[in-house]
Write a protein that holds these residues in place. Structure first.
Motif, short mmCIF file in Angstrom:
data_model
loop_
_atom_site.label_atom_id
_atom_site.label_comp_id
_atom_site.label_asym_id
_atom_site.label_seq_id
_atom_site.Cartn_x
_atom_site.Cartn_y
_atom_site.Cartn_z
N LEU A 145 0.83 -1.20 0.00
CA LEU A 145 0.00 0.00 0.00
C LEU A 145 0.87 1.25 0.00
CD1 LEU A 145 -2.76 -1.03 2.58
CD2 LEU A 145 -2.92 -1.04 0.10
N ASP A 146 1.89 1.24 0.82
CA ASP A 146 2.78 2.40 0.90
C ASP A 146 3.50 2.63 -0.44
OD1 ASP A 146 4.43 4.43 2.42
OD2 ASP A 146 6.01 3.03 1.81
N LYS A 147 3.93 1.55 -1.05
CA LYS A 147 4.65 1.67 -2.32
C LYS A 147 3.73 2.27 -3.39
CE LYS A 147 7.39 -1.73 -3.01
NZ LYS A 147 7.97 -3.06 -3.36
N VAL A 148 2.49 1.79 -3.45
CA VAL A 148 1.55 2.32 -4.44
C VAL A 148 1.25 3.79 -4.19
CG1 VAL A 148 -0.82 2.17 -5.30
CG2 VAL A 148 0.52 0.08 -4.94
N HIS A 149 0.98 4.14 -2.94
CA HIS A 149 0.63 5.53 -2.64
C HIS A 149 1.80 6.48 -2.86
CE1 HIS A 149 -3.46 4.87 -1.39
NE2 HIS A 149 -3.10 3.95 -0.51
N ARG A 150 3.00 6.05 -2.52
CA ARG A 150 4.18 6.91 -2.73
C ARG A 150 4.43 7.19 -4.20
NH1 ARG A 150 8.62 4.84 -1.91
NH2 ARG A 150 8.18 2.77 -1.03
N HIS A 151 4.05 6.26 -5.07
CA HIS A 151 4.30 6.42 -6.50
C HIS A 151 3.08 6.93 -7.26
CE1 HIS A 151 7.62 3.65 -5.39
NE2 HIS A 151 8.25 4.25 -6.37
N ARG A 152 2.03 7.29 -6.53
CA ARG A 152 0.81 7.78 -7.20
C ARG A 152 1.09 9.09 -7.92
NH1 ARG A 152 -2.66 8.12 -10.16
NH2 ARG A 152 -4.83 8.62 -9.80
N GLN A 153 0.62 9.19 -9.15
CA GLN A 153 0.79 10.41 -9.96
C GLN A 153 -0.59 10.85 -10.44
OE1 GLN A 153 3.63 9.40 -13.07
NE2 GLN A 153 4.82 8.20 -11.61
N PRO A 154 -1.36 11.52 -9.57
CA PRO A 154 -2.76 11.82 -9.88
C PRO A 154 -2.97 12.77 -11.05
CG PRO A 154 -2.07 12.93 -7.86
CD PRO A 154 -0.97 11.99 -8.22
N ASP A 155 -1.96 13.51 -11.44
CA ASP A 155 -2.11 14.45 -12.55
C ASP A 155 -1.74 13.83 -13.91
OD1 ASP A 155 -2.90 16.45 -10.78
OD2 ASP A 155 -0.83 17.06 -10.39
N THR A 156 -1.42 12.55 -13.91
CA THR A 156 -1.02 11.90 -15.17
C THR A 156 -2.18 11.87 -16.15
OG1 THR A 156 0.60 10.50 -14.05
CG2 THR A 156 -0.18 9.77 -16.21
N ARG A 157 -1.89 12.24 -17.37
CA ARG A 157 -2.86 12.09 -18.46
C ARG A 157 -2.20 11.29 -19.56
NH1 ARG A 157 -5.44 12.74 -14.98
NH2 ARG A 157 -6.96 14.38 -14.46
N ALA A 158 -2.71 10.11 -19.80
CA ALA A 158 -2.10 9.22 -20.79
C ALA A 158 -2.28 9.80 -22.19
CB ALA A 158 -2.74 7.84 -20.71
N ASP A 159 -1.25 9.65 -23.00
CA ASP A 159 -1.30 10.07 -24.40
C ASP A 159 -1.78 8.87 -25.21
OD1 ASP A 159 -0.91 10.89 -27.00
OD2 ASP A 159 1.03 11.84 -26.61
N PHE A 160 -3.09 8.72 -25.32
CA PHE A 160 -3.65 7.54 -25.96
C PHE A 160 -3.31 7.46 -27.44
CE2 PHE A 160 -6.31 7.81 -22.15
CZ PHE A 160 -6.29 6.50 -21.72
N LEU A 161 -3.15 8.59 -28.09
CA LEU A 161 -2.77 8.56 -29.49
C LEU A 161 -1.35 8.01 -29.65
CD1 LEU A 161 -3.43 9.12 -32.42
CD2 LEU A 161 -2.64 11.48 -32.09
N ALA A 162 -0.44 8.47 -28.79
CA ALA A 162 0.92 7.94 -28.84
C ALA A 162 0.93 6.45 -28.53
CB ALA A 162 1.81 8.70 -27.85
N HIS A 163 0.09 6.04 -27.60
CA HIS A 163 0.02 4.63 -27.26
C HIS A 163 -0.57 3.82 -28.41
CE1 HIS A 163 0.07 5.57 -22.65
NE2 HIS A 163 1.18 5.91 -23.27
N HIS A 164 -1.49 4.42 -29.16
CA HIS A 164 -2.01 3.72 -30.34
C HIS A 164 -0.90 3.49 -31.36
CE1 HIS A 164 -4.81 2.35 -33.35
NE2 HIS A 164 -4.41 3.28 -34.20
N HIS A 165 -0.06 4.49 -31.55
CA HIS A 165 1.07 4.32 -32.47
C HIS A 165 2.02 3.23 -31.96
CE1 HIS A 165 0.30 8.70 -33.95
NE2 HIS A 165 -0.42 7.82 -34.62
N LEU A 166 2.21 3.18 -30.64
CA LEU A 166 3.04 2.12 -30.07
C LEU A 166 2.38 0.77 -30.30
CD1 LEU A 166 5.42 1.07 -28.38
CD2 LEU A 166 4.08 1.59 -26.31
N ALA A 167 1.05 0.69 -30.15
CA ALA A 167 0.34 -0.57 -30.39
C ALA A 167 0.52 -1.01 -31.84
CB ALA A 167 -1.15 -0.41 -30.07
N GLN A 168 0.53 -0.06 -32.78
CA GLN A 168 0.77 -0.39 -34.18
C GLN A 168 2.18 -0.95 -34.37
OE1 GLN A 168 0.01 3.53 -35.80
NE2 GLN A 168 -2.04 2.95 -36.53
N THR A 169 3.16 -0.31 -33.74
CA THR A 169 4.54 -0.78 -33.85
C THR A 169 4.68 -2.17 -33.24
OG1 THR A 169 5.44 1.46 -33.83
CG2 THR A 169 6.93 -0.31 -33.17
#
Length: 786
Positions: free
Chosen positions: A316-340
């Motif tokens: 629990l401590d490890k997860v909470h310490r590494h939480r990044q609540p402002d993260t916004r995934a770049d789904f378009l970039a991830h789609h290009h990675l999925a293509q690759t």
């Protein structure tokens, strides 16, 4: 969270400890506000983040219907639900769209750990985007039989590539501050009656095949959690098995993370906690009551409970310490990675007369057919099913890549999966007759794979097979694009000139296929399973799926290519196989030295050259053939691999390192890993059946022997210098003869002595030797001899 975990545990009531070690709802851990302990969110899956808003965010109380809806998800419906790019939430439990990456059966065919690491990073960013702290994957059970319902989630029939791919994904995921759950531990190789079956496996196969991938992944990545499996293993429920969860995982492998159950995978909660299964998922009031009662009655030691709580608080401590609540995934970039990833993983299995890539010099009119060209089959069914954030339709991508250089026509030919449409079939055949080449998209049945049930056969859809054969009657140049969970039989292979094997390649498959067809990318995928000629020739066939709730792994060590090598059988396509649009040559194999000790590392190198005509990637596979010895061994085993990216005309020196300890096999008599002394052949191959270069090295290690008994033959005793010398001394003392004479006489008698040593010495030689004294001479010192 307060980081003095021991003080926190001391302040907890027994009820709070039980809560901490149990889930809350389907996808959360318990929170204890009184002590400042917050919960975390976890979710499936192995190749995409399946985030169910209603279940996770508590918008509605979860029920068993929710759980069954998750397990029973159909890949076709989930894909349909996410067709709109960036669209609304999908059909099942309001799962939000996310990147559907290639499934395990496809992904591992890239043999590129750096690329898989990038996928892990992307999954981690999407988890942070959704507020997920623990992703339930990767899954690395060995693909023992292609009938297994969840084979599409798993990487390979071999533990080396399984472990290395998993470690790469875990490292990428956890680098983003999201924990992994390596699963399903262990020997969960079939979905047939999965909560009831007992996987019966002899010790060597268990250690060398079914546990080795987990050991390798854990050593290279230290996943934050490991998930136990549903099945029994050699008579014991895996979630309640001290051998598996304590002796092997913690004592031998020194794993320090948390062990959690699969969903409703525990049958006896107190026994599971004692065995080492810390967290029970999901919330189950009955299990909580049973554990609390056992604690109060003293049936579960307080130290055991507190140790599990400590692991839980650490997670629990490890997860909470590494939480990044402002993260916004770049789904378009991830789609290009999925293509690759899809393009790098698709395997070119056949390319007669270099039909591919398609160029204006070869063809102009292209006829595309098959329902999957418009409705691609990109993933399996079940809890890992992901609603794709964006979906590449192969037909659209083919039209886009073709541009004005080609004329593209389309006829579905197979609008229905469960029956023929004569009119549609005739239209597709006529279209193909008038074209220069036909590209036919086919698949296995959507939904035949998944949880709690295995495939019934290895065929593609009958309507799809008829489409191939009918088009081949009028068009000699046929390209087949195949989507399937695991290996299929191919009685139709002779009807096509080229074959692209995609397995389940995720949401970017359509673009990847189009770019491969027209040569914008060079295929570099290699098989991670052996493709059989028939189902009946597969190694597990005679023992699958078992009877009387026992699933007997009768093929032992000889899984996949190991079986085909040992039996001298030729599969349809061997493990590691894949074609390219480029030509590569290998030469100048060199080994740093000729002899090695047990603590050494073998260093070898070779030169790889790309002769063009286009840039490409070569996969160098290192197989090792062991010396003969006391134990039955495989003909060869994969021990390493590497990817080499080269431009036309470019050469590169490739170096590979192999610790000698990785040559060990498990000796059940000694209960330990043993390196056999002798000569090992190092084989560098383009597949398990295409060895390019070989070299031999000698491994000098002290031989190790199983302790002898008085009923061993004299010949067996002579093979072990230490015990034989002590027996000679004992006989000399009893017979009053010189030791040299005793040694010579025993050596001469040995070939003719058919009975045990004690009988030989007492009945045949008439010596007055006590059995206990003889056994003492044989047993000293213990198992390891000089």
């Amino acid at each position: 969270m307060h980081t003095d975990f021991h003080s926190l545990i001391a302040a907890m009531t027994p009820e709070e400890k039980v809560d901490l070690l149990s889930g809350r709802g389907l996808w959360r851990t318990a929170a204890i506000p009184r002590l400042g302990i917050d919960d975390i969110v976890m979710t499936d899956g192995t190749y995409g983040v399946r985030y169910s808003t209603a279940q996770i965010n508590g918008e509605e109380k979860w029920s068993m219907d929710d759980f069954l809806g998750v397990v029973g998800q159909n890949a076709g419906q989930a894909t349909h639900g996410g067709e709109e790019k960036g669209g609304s939430e999908a059909l099942f439990s309001q799962s939000q769209p996310a990147t559907c990456f290639p499934n395990g059966s496809s992904l591992a065919c890239c043999w590129d750990t750096a690329l898989v690491y990038r996928m892990g990073q992307a999954l981690g960013r999407e988890c942070q985007h959704f507020g997920v702290g623990l992703l339930l994957g990767p899954g690395i059970n060995i693909r023992r039989t292609p009938l297994a319902g969840r084979g599409y989630e798993y990487y390979a029939e071999d533990p080396v590539i399984s472990g290395d791919m998993a470690a790469a994904l875990i490292n990428g995921l956890q680098q983003q501050g999201v924990g992994a759950s390596l699963k399903h531990f262990a020997a969960n190789n079939s979905e047939y009656r999965r909560t009831e079956m007992d996987s019966v496996i002899e010790p060597r196969a268990l250690r060398e095949i079914y546990l080795e991938g987990f050991r390798r992944a854990i050593a290279k990545s230290q996943p934050w959690t490991v998930m136990s499996s549903y099945n029994r293993l050699n008579g014991v429920q895996t979630s309640e098995a001290p051998f598996l969860l304590s002796r092997v995982l913690r004592d031998e492998w020194h794993y320090e993370g948390l062990v959690m159950s699969d969903w409703y995978g525990i049958k006896n909660r107190p026994a599971s906690l004692v065995a080492g299964n810390d967290l029970a998922m999901p919330e189950n009031p009955g299990e909580k009551a049973a554990l609390l009662g056992a604690i109060r009655r003293g049936e579960v030691a307080q130290a055991t409970v507190d140790q599990a709580c400590l692991r839980m608080l650490t997670l629990l401590d490890k997860v909470h310490r590494h939480r990044q609540p402002d993260t916004r995934a770049d789904f378009l970039a991830h789609h290009h990675l999925a293509q690759t990833l899809a393009a790098e993983s698709i395997v070119l299995l056949k390319n007669a007369d270099d039909l591919l890539p398609l160029t204006p010099e070869k063809v102009h009119n292209i006829a595309v057919s098959g329902k999957p060209a418009q409705q691609p089959v990109i993933q399996g069914s079940g809890c890992a099913t992901t609603v794709p954030w964006m979906l590449d339709r192969p037909l659209d991508e083919i039209v886009d890549v073709a541009g004005d250089a080609f004329t593209i026509s389309y006829a579905p030919g197979t609008p229905y999966d469960d029956r023929d449409d004569p009119q549609a079939l005739a239209q597709a055949v006529e279209q193909a007759r008038c074209a220069d080449v036909a590209v036919v998209f086919v698949s296995t049945a959507v939904g035949e794979d998944g949880e709690n049930g295995d495939r019934k056969d290895l065929n593609i859809l009958p309507a799809h097979e008829r489409l191939i054969r009918e088009i081949a009657r009028v068009q000699r140049r046929v390209v087949v694009v195949l989507a399937n969970s695991d290996a299929v039989v191919m009685p139709w292979l002779g009807s096509c000139s080229a074959l692209l094997e995609t397995f389940f390649a995720g949401q970017g498959m359509g673009r990847a296929v189009a770019e491969l067809l027209f040569g914008l990318r060079n295929p570099c995928g290699r098989l991670t399973v052996t493709v059989p000629n028939t189902l009946e020739e597969t190694p597990a066939w005679l023992h699958y799926p078992g009877e009387n709730l026992r699933h007997y792994y009768g093929e032992g060590l000889f899984v996949g290519y190991r079986y085909y090598d040992k039996r001298r059988l030729n599969p349809l396509f061997p493990f590691g196989f894949g074609l390219s649009y480029s030509r590569f040559s290998w030469e100048q194999m060199a080994v740093a030295q000729d002899e090695y000790g047990e603590d050494d590392t073998i260093r070898l190198s070779l030169r790889v050259t790309c002769h063009g005509p286009v840039a490409g990637k070569e996969i160098v596979q290192l197989y090792v053939a062991p010396p003969s010895g006391e134990l039955i061994r495989e003909e060869q085993a994969l021990k390493g691999f590497t990817c080499v990216q080269l431009q036309p005309g470019e050469s590169q020196i490739v170096t590979m390192m192999l610790p000698v300890r990785e040559l060990a096999c498990y000796h059940p008599g000694l209960g330990d890993w043993v390196v056999t002394p002798g000569q090992y052949q190092l084989r560098l191959g383009k597949s398990s059946r295409d060895i390019q270069l070989c070299a031999c090295v000698t491994v000098n290690v002290p031989p190790r022997y199983v302790a002898l008994r008085d009923d061993n033959s004299l010949q067996q005793v002579i093979r072990q210098p230490g015990p034989f010398s002590r027996v000679v001394a004992l006989v000399a003392a009893r017979s009053q003869l010189p030791q040299e004479q005793v040694r010579a006489r025993l050596t001469a008698l040995a070939p003719d002595m058919f009975c045990g040593l004690y009988v030989t010495l007492t009945a045949f030689l008439g010596l007055d030797i006590d059995r206990a004294a003889l056994n003492a001479a044989l047993a000293e010192p213990a198992a390891k001899q000089e």
